[in-house]
Structures are given as structure tokens and as C-alpha cells.
Design an enzyme around this catalytic site. Structure first.
Site, mmCIF file in Angstrom:
data_model
loop_
_atom_site.group_PDB
_atom_site.id
_atom_site.type_symbol
_atom_site.label_atom_id
_atom_site.label_comp_id
_atom_site.label_asym_id
_atom_site.label_seq_id
_atom_site.Cartn_x
_atom_site.Cartn_y
_atom_site.Cartn_z
ATOM 1 C CB SER A 181 -8.709 10.059 -0.733
ATOM 2 O OG SER A 181 -9.356 9.748 -1.956
ATOM 3 C CG ASP A 421 -4.365 9.245 -8.733
ATOM 4 O OD1 ASP A 421 -5.519 9.525 -9.108
ATOM 5 O OD2 ASP A 421 -3.999 9.363 -7.545
ATOM 6 C CG HIS A 424 -6.428 11.062 -5.436
ATOM 7 N ND1 HIS A 424 -6.342 9.744 -5.849
ATOM 8 C CD2 HIS A 424 -7.209 11.056 -4.331
ATOM 9 C CE1 HIS A 424 -7.047 8.981 -5.027
ATOM 10 N NE2 HIS A 424 -7.575 9.748 -4.095
#
Length: 442
Positions: A181, A421, A424
Site C-alpha cells: 500500500s 495511521d 501511510h
């Protein structure tokens, strides 16, 4: 009489000698036990015989083809790692391996400079390919300074981004990102950087799948993303349903993925994060009964990297361009840059300004292993070293400002740091600089 007296006098002496022998034996054994307890590595152990496996081989004649791993695959049994290693050929002799030229500019060493004139290079709402996982402003982040930082190398300048020049480099070619990702985030960043120079009616994108393709008719070019988080074949290769309790890889085969990427002209690889989530099950190509071995993440990643390196050296057309993007660091523990604190990247609004800072999110043993494998490939692979420059950007993560695919629990909502998060990256942001570095290399 004389004989009797002689024997009688020797008896106590023999007893003393025997007792002395027993005492010495006891002392020696105790000393040995103490030494073993002090240094357990001295305990004799049966070392497994090292067997070298040639990777990326098709099924041998007379052998049934190996079944493809998918999310329904399971290990019938699990045993300890047998010690098998990957045998792969090196692309370059020692004299031609990658060297550091001290006279050249090291674009990976520098600092972040606030620049609200040149950055961001596109607007979040202007990019039709933006992901809800990365659109931080859309999901409530009000401080936008994270969009305005420019990477400035020491003693030189990074090549300035030019969208038209990049398209000319891609004319008639396939550029493919391969990885997890994080690499998908870099791919989305590239689409956002490129789409402004193409006509809306002459560009298209396929539905989300293992291989997703953005196409420009004007330049007869594609920019693609292939989901392959562990590089080698695994049971986590479904781009949507990959959250599995048992992670299984085929450590000696990359052929399934390679069939997708072998026709690309420019390949950008990454892998790292998925190896940090516990032990990995190994299902070798010659194990057809579902008997797996278990190995720690670092060891399993090294096997996968060597299998990938074997494919690069033996199967890939040397005229094609290959780049490897180093690990993207996480910022899960604020005590690393703010001693005594117990948070993470949540509420951070500025980069770390201590040059040379390293946190636990950049795993040094893994970095050394990757450097060792890439070093053997020589100039065959260009390394895009994003790790140190990204390490400074504790402010660049989505934190709570993204779409979460599962409903958040009340206890999470009451403690934002608990669901932040910090892996990312927001867009526009740090991955745009990764692509600027890629552009510099091309």
C-alpha cells in the site's frame, strides 16, 4: 610378614587417589556446567544442514505443477525452518558493484525546507485519482503545512519536477509500481502529478484489481500498480481480502507476479512493512503436501529479496530500468523525538529537525540486509533511498484524518492516538518527493 605389611600400607594410598579422582571430576563437571550456563552458545547443538535452492524454476518434467497460493491456502503442518537458502547469481563482479562517489551530489542527504510557493505541486481536490486513505484535508485535517515542505539536498539541488518532461520519458512505455500500500500511495501520487498534462477524454484507468492501469492515449503510455506486498507469491496477493491470521509465502518463486511485470519498461519495487507482522510460513515449491516451515520476518524477507534478485539477474531484459524504493519509516512512538511522551504521530505538525535522527520505524538490520542484496546487483538496479528523509516527517501521516474501512469503537474515538495511521502518508505530501527523486534518477 613383609608382603602383608606392604599391601596394608598401600591400601590407604589407593583410597586417597580414588577419592582425589572423584573430587576432581566433580569440580570439573561443576565448572563445565557453570560455563554452559554462562555461555549457552557453547552447548553442542545439531545444526541443520544448509541446502541451496535454485529459485524461479518451472515444474520439473514428470512433476505436477505447484498449486497457486491464495487467501484460502493453509498449512497442513508447521515445522522449524530447515535452513534452506536461495542460490542466485550475482549480476556484477565485485569490481563493478555500487560504490559511493563522494564527489557526486547525494540527493538523499539534506533537510526539509518550508516552501509555500512551489509546494504542493497539485491540489488534493484537483486529483481525480485521490484515495480516501490519503486525502487528509478532505477528512478533516485543518493544518496544511504538511503540504508545503520541499526536500533540499546538501550542496546541490534536486532536479525540478517537470510534468511534460516526465511524460516524454514515458512516451510509448509502461511504468509499473510493484509492492504494497505504500508503493500504491506513491503510484497515486504519480497519477496526481501527471494527470494535469493530459486531456480528460484521452486518459483512462481500469477498475481496482491486482493490476490497475492508468493509460494516456496522447503519450501511448501507461502507469500501473501491481499488488505484491511480499514480492514472492503469497496467500496475501488479493488486493482487497488479504488480512489473514496465517501469512504463507512461496520463498523460491516470484514467477506468478513476474508474468505480470516482465513486459514493463520501467519497474519500481518496494517491500518492507508486511515482513514486520510476526513469523512467516514458508511453503517451498517442492512441498506439495502443505508442510510449511516457520521463519522470522527478517529471514523470510531475505529469502524473498534473493529470489527477486535472481529474477532480475537471470530473467529481466537488461535494457529495462529497475528501481528499488527503500523502506518507508513509521512514527508509532513519540518518545523517540519527544522524550517522556507516550503518543505517536497524532497532532504532529512539523518535521523532526535533528539531522541523522533514526527511530524504531526504520529497522536497521533489515536495511543492512537489503543493502547487501542490492549491492550485489551493482548498477543493474537504481536505489531510491527514501528512508532517512521520510524519517524526519512525523507530521506527514494521515493520523486520524482518513477513511477507515472498519467502524471505530467508542473507546478508540475517545483516544484519537489509539487509531492514528502513522504508517501511510497524506497527499499531497511526502510521496510526491519520492516521485521527484524517481524523476531525478530517470
Amino acid at each position: 610378614m613383609y608382603r602383608w605389611n606392604r599391601k596394608k600400607n598401600q591400601f590407604p594410598l589407593l583410597v586417597l587417589v580414588f577419592l582425589g579422582f572423584i573430587v576432581c571430576s566433580i569440580l570439573y563437571n561443576e565448572s563445565s556446567i557453570r560455563q554452559i550456563n554462562h555461555d549457552p552458545d557453547r552447548v553442542p547443538r545439531k545444526q541443520p544442514a544448509v541446502t541451496f535452492v535454485r529459485p524461479n524454476q518451472l515444474a520439473r518434467r514428470g512433476k505436477a505443477p505447484v498449486g497457486v497460493l491464495d487467501r484460502f491456502s493453509r498449512c497442513n503442518s508447521t515445522r522449524e525452518y530447515s535452513g534452506r537458502k536461495i542460490r542466485w547469481g550475482e549480476a556484477a563482479p565485485a569490481s563493478e558493484r555500487r560504490r559511493v562517489d563522494l564527489e557526486r551530489c547525494n540527493v538523499f542527504s539534506g533537510r526539509w525546507v518550508f516552501d509555500n510557493a512551489s509546494f504542493p505541486m497539485y491540489g488534493e481536490s484537483e486529483c481525480p485519482y485521490m484515495s480516501d486513505q490519503l486525502a487528509c484535508h478532505k477528512h478533516g485535517r485543518s493544518d496544511l503545512d504538511y503540504q508545503h515542505w520541499r526536500w533540499q539536498p546538501h550542496n546541490c539541488n534536486l532536479k525540478r519536477w517537470s510534468v511534460t518532461e516526465m511524460w516524454e520519458k514515458l512516451r510509448g512505455k509502461r511504468l509499473m509500481f510493484v509492492g504494497d500500500s505504500l508503493n500504491r500511495g506513491q503510484w497515486i501520487s504519480m497519477l496526481c502529478l501527471l494527470q494535469s498534462a493530459t486531456s480528460e477524454d484521452k486518459r483512462s484507468i481500469t477498475p481496482n484489481a491486482a493490476l490497475t492501469i492508468f493509460r494516456s492515449e496522447e503519450y501511448n503510455a501507461t502507469v500501473e500498480f501491481l499488488w505484491a506486498p511480499l514480492l514472492v507469491e503469497s496467500n496475501s496477493d488479493d488486493p482487497v481480502n488479504h488480512r489473514l491470521d496465517e501469512r504463507i509465502i512461496r520463498p523460491d518463486s516470484i514467477l506468478k507476479h513476474a508474468s505480470q511485470w516482465e513486459h514493463a519498461d520501467i519497474l519500481v519495487f518496494n517491500t518492507y512493512l508486511w515482513w514486520r507482522q510476526g513469523p512467516v510460513k514458508l511453503l517451498w515449491s517442492d512441498d506439495r503436501d502443505g508442510d510449511c516451515e516457520e521463519l522470522d520476518g527478517l529471514g523470510a524477507m531475505e529469502l524473498a529479496m534473493e529470489t527477486w534478485a535472481d529474477w532480475v539477474t537471470t530473467k529481466l531484459d537488461p535494457r529495462k530500468k529497475v528501481l528499488f524504493v527503500t523502506m518507508s519509516p513509521t512514527h508509532l512512538w513519540s518518545r523517540e523525538w519527544k522524550p517522556g511522551s507516550e503518543g505517536n504521530c497524532y497532532s504532529e505538525q512539523a518535521p523532526i529537525n535533528v539531522e541523522g535522527h533514526w527511530g524504531a520505524g526504520s529497522d536497521l538490520p533489515t536495511m543492512r540486509m537489503v543493502d547487501r542484496v542490492l549491492g550485489k546487483l551493482g548498477p543493474r538496479v537504481s536505489v531510491v533511498n527514501i528512508t532517512q528523509l521520510s524519517e524526519y516527517r512525523k507530521d506527514g501521516h494521515p493520523s486520524i484524518y482518513r477513511k477507515f474501512w472498519e467502524a471505530l469503537k467508542p473507546e478508540q474515538l475517545s483516544n484519537p492516538a489509539s487509531y492514528s495511521d502513522c504508517i501511510h502518508w497524506c497527499l499531497p505530501g511526502v510521496p510526491d518527493v519520492w516521485n521527484q527523486l524517481l524523476f531525478h534518477h530517470l
